[in-house]
Scaffold this motif. Sequence first.
Motif, PDB file in Angstrom:
ATOM      1  N   LEU A   1     -13.461  26.634  -7.871  1.00 47.07           N
ATOM      2  CA  LEU A   1     -12.094  26.800  -7.396  1.00 47.07           C
ATOM      3  C   LEU A   1     -11.227  25.621  -7.801  1.00 47.07           C
ATOM      4  O   LEU A   1     -11.678  24.476  -7.798  1.00 47.07           O
ATOM      5  CB  LEU A   1     -12.063  26.948  -5.871  1.00 47.07           C
ATOM      6  N   THR A   2      -9.981  25.910  -8.116  1.00 46.44           N
ATOM      7  CA  THR A   2      -9.004  24.872  -8.423  1.00 46.44           C
ATOM      8  C   THR A   2      -8.220  24.538  -7.162  1.00 46.44           C
ATOM      9  O   THR A   2      -8.077  23.378  -6.791  1.00 46.44           O
ATOM     10  CB  THR A   2      -8.045  25.346  -9.530  1.00 46.44           C
ATOM     11  N   SER A   3      -7.701  25.579  -6.481  1.00 45.85           N
ATOM     12  CA  SER A   3      -6.950  25.390  -5.247  1.00 45.85           C
ATOM     13  C   SER A   3      -6.733  26.742  -4.581  1.00 45.85           C
ATOM     14  O   SER A   3      -6.998  27.785  -5.175  1.00 45.85           O
ATOM     15  CB  SER A   3      -5.605  24.715  -5.517  1.00 45.85           C
ATOM     16  N   VAL A   4      -6.243  26.686  -3.346  1.00 42.83           N
ATOM     17  CA  VAL A   4      -5.958  27.897  -2.576  1.00 42.83           C
ATOM     18  C   VAL A   4      -4.590  27.736  -1.930  1.00 42.83           C
ATOM     19  O   VAL A   4      -4.297  26.697  -1.328  1.00 42.83           O
ATOM     20  CB  VAL A   4      -7.019  28.132  -1.473  1.00 42.83           C
ATOM     21  N   ILE A   5      -3.760  28.757  -2.074  1.00 47.73           N
ATOM     22  CA  ILE A   5      -2.491  28.807  -1.362  1.00 47.73           C
ATOM     23  C   ILE A   5      -2.601  29.920  -0.327  1.00 47.73           C
ATOM     24  O   ILE A   5      -3.023  31.033  -0.651  1.00 47.73           O
ATOM     25  CB  ILE A   5      -1.306  29.084  -2.309  1.00 47.73           C
ATOM     26  N   ILE A   6      -2.229  29.596   0.900  1.00 52.46           N
ATOM     27  CA  ILE A   6      -2.234  30.571   1.984  1.00 52.46           C
ATOM     28  C   ILE A   6      -0.824  30.671   2.537  1.00 52.46           C
ATOM     29  O   ILE A   6      -0.202  29.654   2.840  1.00 52.46           O
ATOM     30  CB  ILE A   6      -3.182  30.153   3.119  1.00 52.46           C
ATOM     31  N   THR A   7      -0.328  31.894   2.665  1.00 50.47           N
ATOM     32  CA  THR A   7       0.966  32.085   3.311  1.00 50.47           C
ATOM     33  C   THR A   7       0.765  32.947   4.552  1.00 50.47           C
ATOM     34  O   THR A   7      -0.180  33.733   4.630  1.00 50.47           O
ATOM     35  CB  THR A   7       2.000  32.756   2.385  1.00 50.47           C
ATOM     36  N   VAL A   8       1.665  32.765   5.507  1.00 49.88           N
ATOM     37  CA  VAL A   8       1.643  33.574   6.724  1.00 49.88           C
ATOM     38  C   VAL A   8       3.050  34.079   6.998  1.00 49.88           C
ATOM     39  O   VAL A   8       4.038  33.444   6.629  1.00 49.88           O
ATOM     40  CB  VAL A   8       1.125  32.779   7.948  1.00 49.88           C
ATOM     41  N   THR A   9       3.130  35.206   7.668  1.00 49.60           N
ATOM     42  CA  THR A   9       4.431  35.701   8.100  1.00 49.60           C
ATOM     43  C   THR A   9       4.913  34.833   9.260  1.00 49.60           C
ATOM     44  O   THR A   9       4.124  34.121   9.895  1.00 49.60           O
ATOM     45  CB  THR A   9       4.338  37.186   8.505  1.00 49.60           C
ATOM     46  N   GLU A  10       6.198  34.880   9.531  1.00 46.57           N
ATOM     47  CA  GLU A  10       6.792  33.969  10.506  1.00 46.57           C
ATOM     48  C   GLU A  10       6.281  34.158  11.931  1.00 46.57           C
ATOM     49  O   GLU A  10       6.478  33.289  12.779  1.00 46.57           O
ATOM     50  CB  GLU A  10       8.314  34.060  10.471  1.00 46.57           C
ATOM     51  N   ASP A  11       5.590  35.250  12.201  1.00 49.54           N
ATOM     52  CA  ASP A  11       5.050  35.493  13.541  1.00 49.54           C
ATOM     53  C   ASP A  11       3.665  34.869  13.741  1.00 49.54           C
ATOM     54  O   ASP A  11       3.051  35.031  14.791  1.00 49.54           O
ATOM     55  CB  ASP A  11       5.026  36.994  13.852  1.00 49.54           C
ATOM     56  N   ILE A  12       3.169  34.159  12.738  1.00 52.49           N
ATOM     57  CA  ILE A  12       1.893  33.448  12.848  1.00 52.49           C
ATOM     58  C   ILE A  12       2.186  31.953  12.821  1.00 52.49           C
ATOM     59  O   ILE A  12       2.623  31.416  11.806  1.00 52.49           O
ATOM     60  CB  ILE A  12       0.932  33.832  11.700  1.00 52.49           C
ATOM     61  N   PHE A  13       1.939  31.297  13.952  1.00 47.01           N
ATOM     62  CA  PHE A  13       2.247  29.863  14.049  1.00 47.01           C
ATOM     63  C   PHE A  13       1.341  29.119  15.025  1.00 47.01           C
ATOM     64  O   PHE A  13       1.550  27.935  15.289  1.00 47.01           O
ATOM     65  CB  PHE A  13       3.716  29.662  14.456  1.00 47.01           C
ATOM     66  N   ALA A  14       0.306  29.764  15.560  1.00 48.41           N
ATOM     67  CA  ALA A  14      -0.563  29.136  16.560  1.00 48.41           C
ATOM     68  C   ALA A  14      -1.570  28.164  15.950  1.00 48.41           C
ATOM     69  O   ALA A  14      -2.135  27.337  16.672  1.00 48.41           O
ATOM     70  CB  ALA A  14      -1.291  30.204  17.378  1.00 48.41           C
ATOM     71  N   ALA A  15      -1.811  28.268  14.637  1.00 50.68           N
ATOM     72  CA  ALA A  15      -2.798  27.399  13.981  1.00 50.68           C
ATOM     73  C   ALA A  15      -2.592  27.461  12.475  1.00 50.68           C
ATOM     74  O   ALA A  15      -1.956  28.377  11.961  1.00 50.68           O
ATOM     75  CB  ALA A  15      -4.211  27.844  14.329  1.00 50.68           C
ATOM     76  N   PHE A  16      -3.160  26.460  11.798  1.00 53.12           N
ATOM     77  CA  PHE A  16      -3.125  26.431  10.341  1.00 53.12           C
ATOM     78  C   PHE A  16      -4.324  27.201   9.787  1.00 53.12           C
ATOM     79  O   PHE A  16      -5.462  26.787   9.991  1.00 53.12           O
ATOM     80  CB  PHE A  16      -3.183  24.992   9.819  1.00 53.12           C
ATOM     81  N   PRO A  17      -4.101  28.308   9.061  1.00 54.10           N
ATOM     82  CA  PRO A  17      -5.220  29.054   8.482  1.00 54.10           C
ATOM     83  C   PRO A  17      -6.065  28.213   7.528  1.00 54.10           C
ATOM     84  O   PRO A  17      -7.259  28.452   7.388  1.00 54.10           O
ATOM     85  CB  PRO A  17      -4.555  30.206   7.732  1.00 54.10           C
ATOM     86  N   ALA A  18      -5.467  27.226   6.886  1.00 52.10           N
ATOM     87  CA  ALA A  18      -6.196  26.388   5.928  1.00 52.10           C
ATOM     88  C   ALA A  18      -7.428  25.739   6.556  1.00 52.10           C
ATOM     89  O   ALA A  18      -8.412  25.464   5.870  1.00 52.10           O
ATOM     90  CB  ALA A  18      -5.275  25.325   5.358  1.00 52.10           C
ATOM     91  N   LYS A  19      -7.392  25.517   7.849  1.00 51.01           N
ATOM     92  CA  LYS A  19      -8.532  24.901   8.541  1.00 51.01           C
ATOM     93  C   LYS A  19      -9.803  25.741   8.351  1.00 51.01           C
ATOM     94  O   LYS A  19     -10.887  25.197   8.175  1.00 51.01           O
ATOM     95  CB  LYS A  19      -8.224  24.731  10.024  1.00 51.01           C
ATOM     96  N   ALA A  20      -9.655  27.056   8.363  1.00 57.38           N
ATOM     97  CA  ALA A  20     -10.822  27.936   8.193  1.00 57.38           C
ATOM     98  C   ALA A  20     -11.438  27.778   6.813  1.00 57.38           C
ATOM     99  O   ALA A  20     -12.658  27.863   6.654  1.00 57.38           O
ATOM    100  CB  ALA A  20     -10.433  29.390   8.444  1.00 57.38           C
ATOM    101  N   VAL A  21     -10.616  27.536   5.797  1.00 56.93           N
ATOM    102  CA  VAL A  21     -11.138  27.317   4.445  1.00 56.93           C
ATOM    103  C   VAL A  21     -11.837  25.965   4.384  1.00 56.93           C
ATOM    104  O   VAL A  21     -12.955  25.849   3.877  1.00 56.93           O
ATOM    105  CB  VAL A  21     -10.012  27.405   3.389  1.00 56.93           C
TER     106      VAL A  21
END
Length: 124
Positions: free
Chosen positions: A41-61
């Motif tokens: 892998l080189t990198s990962v970009i994660i986007t969320v819709t504006e109704d998701i703000f309780a945590a950073f999804p990147a933490k799971a990666v």
Amino acid sequence: MRAIRGATTIENNTPEEIYAATKELFEEILTQNEIGKSEQLTSVIITVTEDIFAAFPAKAVRETAGFEYVPVMGMQEIPVPNSLPMCIRFMVFTDLHKPLEAINHVYLRKAKVLRPDLVKEEDA
């Protein structure tokens, strides 16, 4: 270099659901594209819709064993009216040397409506 797309949804804006859905999607992208080590892998970009703000999804990666050092960036999607809510989207950059049509893009849960042409039978 190739980019692998993916998306999933959650029902509730909670850290537990965000991490679980993100982990599920990331692991499915790795599995379907036969990526076994972080060096692919080189990198990962994660986007969320504006109704998701309780945590950073990147933490799971970052907490995926063996993938702790992969650069991950999170950002918010453009809030387009009537777009799919509660959606997490991925763009995984990899050094896979495959034709574009051999890349397995992964759409799970309600995100299958985003690209029904790319949904594989095992994701349905």
